[in-house]
Design a protein around this motif. Sequence first.
Motif, PDB file in Angstrom:
ATOM      1  N   PRO A   1      -0.837  11.053   5.825  1.00  0.00           N
ATOM      2  CA  PRO A   1      -1.390  10.999   4.472  1.00  0.00           C
ATOM      3  C   PRO A   1      -2.903  11.235   4.498  1.00  0.00           C
ATOM      4  O   PRO A   1      -3.585  10.893   5.467  1.00  0.00           O
ATOM      5  CB  PRO A   1      -1.077   9.577   4.010  1.00  0.00           C
ATOM      6  CG  PRO A   1       0.013   9.095   4.901  1.00  0.00           C
ATOM      7  CD  PRO A   1      -0.192   9.796   6.201  1.00  0.00           C
ATOM      8  N   THR A   2      -3.421  11.794   3.408  1.00  0.00           N
ATOM      9  CA  THR A   2      -4.845  12.125   3.354  1.00  0.00           C
ATOM     10  C   THR A   2      -5.738  10.900   3.543  1.00  0.00           C
ATOM     11  O   THR A   2      -6.800  11.012   4.154  1.00  0.00           O
ATOM     12  CB  THR A   2      -5.203  12.809   2.019  1.00  0.00           C
ATOM     13  OG1 THR A   2      -4.802  11.965   0.951  1.00  0.00           O
ATOM     14  CG2 THR A   2      -4.521  14.148   1.895  1.00  0.00           C
TER      15      THR A   2
ATOM     16  N   GLY B   1       1.804   5.679   8.295  1.00  0.00           N
ATOM     17  CA  GLY B   1       1.982   6.937   7.583  1.00  0.00           C
ATOM     18  C   GLY B   1       1.970   8.182   8.446  1.00  0.00           C
ATOM     19  O   GLY B   1       2.359   9.254   7.993  1.00  0.00           O
ATOM     20  N   VAL B   2       1.522   8.076   9.695  1.00  0.00           N
ATOM     21  CA  VAL B   2       1.503   9.247  10.584  1.00  0.00           C
ATOM     22  C   VAL B   2       2.941   9.566  10.981  1.00  0.00           C
ATOM     23  O   VAL B   2       3.663   8.701  11.481  1.00  0.00           O
ATOM     24  CB  VAL B   2       0.635   8.997  11.836  1.00  0.00           C
ATOM     25  CG1 VAL B   2       0.751  10.156  12.817  1.00  0.00           C
ATOM     26  CG2 VAL B   2      -0.813   8.786  11.448  1.00  0.00           C
TER      27      VAL B   2
ATOM     28  N   GLN C   1       0.849  -1.183   0.000  1.00  0.00           N
ATOM     29  CA  GLN C   1       0.000   0.000   0.000  1.00  0.00           C
ATOM     30  C   GLN C   1       0.890   1.240   0.000  1.00  0.00           C
ATOM     31  O   GLN C   1       1.688   1.445   0.893  1.00  0.00           O
ATOM     32  CB  GLN C   1      -0.902   0.027   1.231  1.00  0.00           C
ATOM     33  CG  GLN C   1      -1.806   1.234   1.275  1.00  0.00           C
ATOM     34  CD  GLN C   1      -2.619   1.284   2.553  1.00  0.00           C
ATOM     35  OE1 GLN C   1      -2.388   0.529   3.486  1.00  0.00           O
ATOM     36  NE2 GLN C   1      -3.561   2.195   2.604  1.00  0.00           N
ATOM     37  N   ARG C   2       0.766   2.021  -1.020  1.00  0.00           N
ATOM     38  CA  ARG C   2       1.538   3.261  -1.118  1.00  0.00           C
ATOM     39  C   ARG C   2       0.660   4.399  -0.610  1.00  0.00           C
ATOM     40  O   ARG C   2      -0.448   4.605  -1.092  1.00  0.00           O
ATOM     41  CB  ARG C   2       1.950   3.514  -2.560  1.00  0.00           C
ATOM     42  CG  ARG C   2       2.766   2.384  -3.136  1.00  0.00           C
ATOM     43  CD  ARG C   2       3.976   2.916  -3.844  1.00  0.00           C
ATOM     44  NE  ARG C   2       4.691   1.849  -4.519  1.00  0.00           N
ATOM     45  CZ  ARG C   2       5.753   1.244  -4.011  1.00  0.00           C
ATOM     46  NH1 ARG C   2       6.180   1.598  -2.830  1.00  0.00           N
ATOM     47  NH2 ARG C   2       6.367   0.299  -4.680  1.00  0.00           N
ATOM     48  N   LEU C   3       1.172   5.118   0.359  1.00  0.00           N
ATOM     49  CA  LEU C   3       0.433   6.229   0.939  1.00  0.00           C
ATOM     50  C   LEU C   3       0.868   7.533   0.296  1.00  0.00           C
ATOM     51  O   LEU C   3       2.003   7.686  -0.147  1.00  0.00           O
ATOM     52  CB  LEU C   3       0.676   6.286   2.447  1.00  0.00           C
ATOM     53  CG  LEU C   3       0.226   5.048   3.231  1.00  0.00           C
ATOM     54  CD1 LEU C   3       0.689   5.143   4.668  1.00  0.00           C
ATOM     55  CD2 LEU C   3      -1.275   4.888   3.157  1.00  0.00           C
ATOM     56  N   SER C   4      -0.049   8.482   0.245  1.00  0.00           N
ATOM     57  CA  SER C   4       0.254   9.792  -0.331  1.00  0.00           C
ATOM     58  C   SER C   4       1.193  10.571   0.593  1.00  0.00           C
ATOM     59  O   SER C   4       1.456  10.164   1.725  1.00  0.00           O
ATOM     60  CB  SER C   4      -1.037  10.566  -0.554  1.00  0.00           C
ATOM     61  OG  SER C   4      -1.679  10.799   0.680  1.00  0.00           O
TER      62      SER C   4
END
Length: 101
Positions: free
Chosen positions: A82-83, A64-65, A31-34
């Motif tokens: 990330p959004t 991602g945080v 999973q690639r996070l923005s």
Amino acid sequence: MRLPASSLFRGTATAIGLLLAATACERAPVQRLSEPVAYSFSVKGMHCEGCEGAICDKVTAIAGVTACKASHTDEKVDVVAPTEQKESIVAAIKRLGYTVE
């Protein structure tokens, strides 16, 4: 030296389990996070530094945080994430019993 059948079975079962786990990991989608962005949430119900710590502990465990700062005196939580994680952050804070406005 001969091993008891139960020991041999346990070793074989462990090896098979490790092989299956490794195979499952290889197939797991990545999973690639923005790119992270800054959020500021108004949070009601914090009373002390312990509340601040509880919130940041839960929020920083989310993938991602990159930053979390909670203030019970300002009634806000600032997060860089990330959004696509915004709803997870709100849900984590609410699960702790706080109100997010």
